[in-house]
Design a protein around this motif. Structure first.
Motif, PDB file in Angstrom:
ATOM      1  N   ILE A 148      -1.238   1.006   3.224  1.00  9.21           N
ATOM      2  CA  ILE A 148      -0.027   0.251   3.517  1.00  9.21           C
ATOM      3  C   ILE A 148       0.127  -0.862   2.492  1.00  9.21           C
ATOM      4  N   VAL A 149       1.312  -1.458   2.468  1.00  7.83           N
ATOM      5  CA  VAL A 149       1.533  -2.704   1.738  1.00  7.83           C
ATOM      6  C   VAL A 149       1.559  -3.807   2.781  1.00  7.83           C
ATOM      7  N   THR A 150       0.715  -4.797   2.645  1.00  5.54           N
ATOM      8  CA  THR A 150       0.590  -5.847   3.646  1.00  5.54           C
ATOM      9  C   THR A 150       1.763  -6.817   3.595  1.00  5.54           C
ATOM     10  N   ASP A 151       1.843  -7.663   4.607  1.00  2.43           N
ATOM     11  CA  ASP A 151       2.889  -8.684   4.643  1.00  2.43           C
ATOM     12  C   ASP A 151       2.783  -9.643   3.456  1.00  2.43           C
ATOM     13  N   ALA A 152       1.568  -9.804   2.940  1.00  2.00           N
ATOM     14  CA  ALA A 152       1.362 -10.693   1.792  1.00  2.00           C
ATOM     15  C   ALA A 152       1.670 -10.001   0.472  1.00  2.00           C
ATOM     16  N   GLY A 153       2.091  -8.727   0.524  1.00  2.24           N
ATOM     17  CA  GLY A 153       2.465  -8.016  -0.688  1.00  2.24           C
ATOM     18  C   GLY A 153       1.301  -7.448  -1.460  1.00  2.24           C
ATOM     19  N   GLN A 154       0.259  -7.022  -0.748  1.00  2.00           N
ATOM     20  CA  GLN A 154      -0.895  -6.417  -1.387  1.00  2.00           C
ATOM     21  C   GLN A 154      -1.084  -4.986  -0.878  1.00  2.00           C
ATOM     22  N   LEU A 155      -1.608  -4.129  -1.750  1.00  2.00           N
ATOM     23  CA  LEU A 155      -1.880  -2.749  -1.372  1.00  2.00           C
ATOM     24  C   LEU A 155      -3.228  -2.695  -0.673  1.00  2.00           C
ATOM     25  N   ARG A 156      -3.229  -2.126   0.530  1.00  2.00           N
ATOM     26  CA  ARG A 156      -4.450  -2.103   1.320  1.00  2.00           C
ATOM     27  C   ARG A 156      -4.706  -0.708   1.872  1.00  2.00           C
ATOM     28  N   MET A 157      -5.976  -0.320   1.872  1.00  2.00           N
ATOM     29  CA  MET A 157      -6.409   0.900   2.536  1.00  2.00           C
ATOM     30  C   MET A 157      -7.135   0.498   3.818  1.00  2.00           C
ATOM     31  N   VAL A 158      -6.674   1.021   4.939  1.00  2.00           N
ATOM     32  CA  VAL A 158      -7.232   0.668   6.244  1.00  2.00           C
ATOM     33  C   VAL A 158      -7.913   1.893   6.826  1.00  2.00           C
ATOM     34  N   GLY A 159      -9.223   1.804   7.025  1.00  2.00           N
ATOM     35  CA  GLY A 159      -9.982   2.908   7.591  1.00  2.00           C
ATOM     36  C   GLY A 159      -9.794   2.998   9.096  1.00  2.00           C
ATOM     37  N   PHE A 160      -9.898   4.210   9.609  1.00  2.00           N
ATOM     38  CA  PHE A 160      -9.752   4.409  11.050  1.00  2.00           C
ATOM     39  C   PHE A 160     -10.755   3.566  11.820  1.00  2.00           C
ATOM     40  N   ALA A 161     -11.956   3.424  11.265  1.00  2.00           N
ATOM     41  CA  ALA A 161     -13.004   2.655  11.942  1.00  2.00           C
ATOM     42  C   ALA A 161     -12.711   1.161  11.951  1.00  2.00           C
ATOM     43  N   GLU A 162     -11.763   0.701  11.139  1.00  2.00           N
ATOM     44  CA  GLU A 162     -11.440  -0.727  11.084  1.00  2.00           C
ATOM     45  C   GLU A 162     -10.493  -1.158  12.188  1.00  2.00           C
ATOM     46  N   ILE A 163      -9.840  -0.208  12.861  1.00  2.00           N
ATOM     47  CA  ILE A 163      -8.913  -0.552  13.921  1.00  2.00           C
ATOM     48  C   ILE A 163      -9.693  -1.019  15.138  1.00  2.00           C
ATOM     49  N   PRO A 164      -9.323  -2.158  15.751  1.00  2.00           N
ATOM     50  CA  PRO A 164      -9.997  -2.625  16.952  1.00  2.00           C
ATOM     51  C   PRO A 164      -9.981  -1.550  18.035  1.00  2.00           C
ATOM     52  N   PRO A 165     -10.946  -1.580  18.964  1.00  2.00           N
ATOM     53  CA  PRO A 165     -11.089  -0.492  19.920  1.00  2.00           C
ATOM     54  C   PRO A 165      -9.895  -0.235  20.820  1.00  2.00           C
ATOM     55  N   GLU A 166      -9.086  -1.260  21.137  1.00  2.00           N
ATOM     56  CA  GLU A 166      -7.993  -1.057  22.076  1.00  2.00           C
ATOM     57  C   GLU A 166      -6.625  -1.191  21.441  1.00  2.00           C
ATOM     58  N   THR A 167      -6.494  -2.030  20.415  1.00  2.00           N
ATOM     59  CA  THR A 167      -5.175  -2.263  19.840  1.00  2.00           C
ATOM     60  C   THR A 167      -5.296  -2.807  18.441  1.00  2.00           C
ATOM     61  N   ASN A 168      -4.281  -2.582  17.633  1.00  2.00           N
ATOM     62  CA  ASN A 168      -4.216  -3.211  16.316  1.00  2.00           C
ATOM     63  C   ASN A 168      -3.031  -4.158  16.237  1.00  2.00           C
TER      64      ASN A 168
END
Length: 229
Positions: free
Chosen positions: A190-210
């Motif tokens: 994704i492109v973050t709100d701060a305007g940076q390109l980020r790769m987010v791993g499935f394991a990085e998502i909190p257990p109940e919500t993001n």
């Protein structure tokens, strides 16, 4: 990752605080008196599939009252700040978007806008500079793609140092390569709100919500919509 001031942090914990929103379109700011509705969305990990290997474009839906002339592909920069009485925090950017469609209602005098964020800049064929060597480490390829998109890499992004990218032949786009890198890491981009390109791993998502919440667990909303981290 966005840094916030001590005042912002103090107001965030005060239940009497409210959020003020604005959008800036090609340098012209529109405040709450002009904003009829505003929402942004990014389905980073779709609930029905929880798929990886995506390069997700965030979307914006905005309705303005008598905004004047809005050009095609105009740059839209929404932001919010926390306000309590005479106290107001700094403005927090919520990404950059570009107008895709416009629909003017002559009866109500409103303009409905739908747009997409900077991820669309990845929809260009990648013809690497001759100085680049392949196979290339995925981390280096990711950084080069971010540069070509006019972005930087979010420092939270992590790579497997042993993974490589071959030369992008056959008309591969920047977005195609981002998807390949993301799939290899069990992630989405994704492109973050701060305007940076980020790769987010499935394991990085909190257990109940993001969804973004306050220190007390209360939902933070933007234009009535919950905010994805």
């Amino acid at each position: 990752m966005q840094q916030t001031s001590p005042l912002y942090q103090a107001l965030l914990q005060d239940p009497a605080t409210r959020k003020e929103i604005r959008v800036t379109i090609d340098g012209q700011s529109y405040g709450e008196s002009s904003i009829v509705s505003l929402s942004t969305s990014a389905n980073l990990f779709p609930e029905d599939t929880m798929s990886v290997g995506g390069a997700i474009a965030k979307e914006i839906d905005l309705v303005l009252y008598r905004p004047g002339t809005i050009s095609r592909m105009a740059r839209i920069a929404p932001a919010y700040r926390l306000v309590k009485g005479t106290q107001a925090s700094e403005w927090i950017p919520k990404g950059v978007f570009y107008v895709d469609t416009r629909s003017y209602d002559t009866v109500s005098g409103t303009l409905a806008i739908h747009g997409y964020d900077d991820m669309l800049k990845a929809e260009q064929e990648w013809v690497p500079d001759q100085s680049l060597a392949f196979p290339m480490p995925m981390e280096a390829a990711f950084a080069e793609i971010a540069r070509l998109m006019g972005l930087t890499v979010d420092p939270r992004t992590r790579f497997n140092s042993g993974y490589r990218v071959d030369y992008p032949a056959n008309g591969y786009t920047l977005r195609d390569v981002l998807r390949f890198i993301a799939a290899a890491h069990g992630a989405n981009c994704i492109v973050t709100d701060a305007g940076q390109l980020r790769m987010v791993g499935f394991a990085e998502i909190p257990p109940e919500t993001n969804y973004l919440v306050t220190h007390y667990g209360a939902a933070i909303t933007f234009g009535g919509v919950r905010i994805l981290v």
